[in-house]
Design an enzyme around this catalytic site. Structure first.
Site, short mmCIF file in Angstrom:
data_model
loop_
_atom_site.label_atom_id
_atom_site.label_comp_id
_atom_site.label_asym_id
_atom_site.label_seq_id
_atom_site.Cartn_x
_atom_site.Cartn_y
_atom_site.Cartn_z
CD GLU A 77 -2.68 1.53 0.42
OE1 GLU A 77 -3.43 2.71 0.53
OE2 GLU A 77 -2.90 0.80 -0.34
CG HIS A 244 -15.35 -8.47 -16.68
ND1 HIS A 244 -14.90 -7.27 -17.00
CD2 HIS A 244 -14.08 -9.32 -16.54
CE1 HIS A 244 -13.58 -7.14 -17.29
NE2 HIS A 244 -12.95 -8.33 -17.04
CG HIS A 298 -6.65 -9.57 -17.25
ND1 HIS A 298 -6.94 -9.96 -18.33
CD2 HIS A 298 -7.83 -9.55 -16.66
CE1 HIS A 298 -8.09 -9.71 -18.86
NE2 HIS A 298 -8.98 -9.62 -17.87
#
Length: 321
Positions: A77, A244, A298
């Protein structure tokens, strides 16, 4: 090319590369469930660096009693935040240089505003506990930043590619379809629906599974308390996943048609290659149960496909100018 223009071009190229890194890091952070690795913003447990020593961890957990320190999630993060902050500084520096050199300033200023908005959405991602609407918008903002920087670089380099203006309608439609698919991918990820259908090409062994579209695409759902892991029902997640997949079919049809219409141009081969790899990665995500490396690639493939389609649209505009 004059020296000043060359420096600007190189700086924009660095910004494009950095924006691509930020997009990939954002995907990695989501996929390893590190979006709440630091419960506050912009620091981490009130610190600039991730707390690692026993003393730092004790102090952090005392300040945030409901958020135990997980160093392996806090670092992804924070690295993402560091990279995003660096990108913001580079964009600001490029904008100042563009204004000083008398270059077009509208795109640079738009990028500065977008980067500021991205910072706000990054903060809301944490404070609103991964609310899917914010996560998806933040993802789209990252892709938009990358695309605008790429357009800036294309404008400075003015590559020699020219495309028949008669393809303007198809290329613009393809761009819209790709952007919608990116948004669907963001919504799928934000709602943890990537594995809602564990098989391919069917879903749970059937072509039309049970789906709850109203719940799956309820963009007015309440905030919180915490979306880590997702809050939607199985049928709602299946609806998102199936849509999707249908979006991927639409991308295949429109981007494939555009590649065919481009003929023997280099852009046609690049578009066809990126499209094929991206579809293969999407299928592999399902077949192999979302391997981390494949899932990250991806996301990177989606960014690459967007940039190729943006390049085609830019080339058409330059040809028709």
């Amino acid at each position: 090319m004059p020296e000043a223009a060359r420096r600007s071009t190189n700086l924009v190229a660095v910004a494009v590369a950095l924006a691509a890194v930020v997009v990939v890091l954002g995907a990695y952070t989501r996929l390893v469930d590190a979006g709440l690795g630091c419960p506050d913003w912009p620091g981490c447990y009130g610190m600039i660096l991730v707390p690692e020593t026993a003393e730092e961890i004790a102090r952090a957990e005392a300040a945030f009693p409901g958020s135990p320190v997980e160093v392996d999630k806090a670092w992804p993060e924070m690295i993402h935040r560091y990279a995003a902050a660096l990108l913001g500084l580079v964009v600001l520096m490029m904008t100042v240089l563009a204004v000083k050199q008398g270059l077009p300033w509208k795109l640079p200023v738009a990028l500065v505003l977008l980067v500021i908005a991205q910072g706000a959405f990054g903060a809301w991602t944490v404070t609103l506990k991964l609310w899917p609407q914010v996560v998806t918008t933040h993802l789209l903002g990252g892709f938009a930043t990358l695309a605008l920087l790429w357009m800036w670089w294309l404008g400075l380099r003015d590559p020699p590619w020219r495309v028949d203006p008669s393809l303007r309608g198809l290329s613009m439609t393809t761009l819209v379809v790709v952007v919608i698919q990116v948004a669907l991918g963001g919504w799928l990820t934000a709602n943890y629906a990537a594995l809602a259908c564990p098989d391919f090409p069917t879903c749970h062994g059937v072509w039309i599974p049970d789906m709850d579209f109203a719940a799956g695409f309820d963009i007015f759902q309440d905030v919180g308390p915490n979306y880590l892991g997702g809050l939607m029902s199985s049928d709602a997640r299946v609806a998102i996943h199936v849509v999707h997949r249908l979006g991927a079919v639409a991308v295949l049809l429109f981007a494939g048609a555009l590649a065919v219409r481009l003929g023997s141009r280099p852009l046609a081969g690049v578009l066809a290659g990126v499209l094929g790899v991206q579809l293969a990665l999407g299928i592999a995500n399902v077949v192999f149960a979302l391997p981390l490396a494949v899932a990250v690639l991806h996301n990177a493939g989606a960014a690459a496909l967007l940039l190729v389609v943006v390049t085609v649209n830019y080339s058409i505009r330059r040809t028709g100018a």
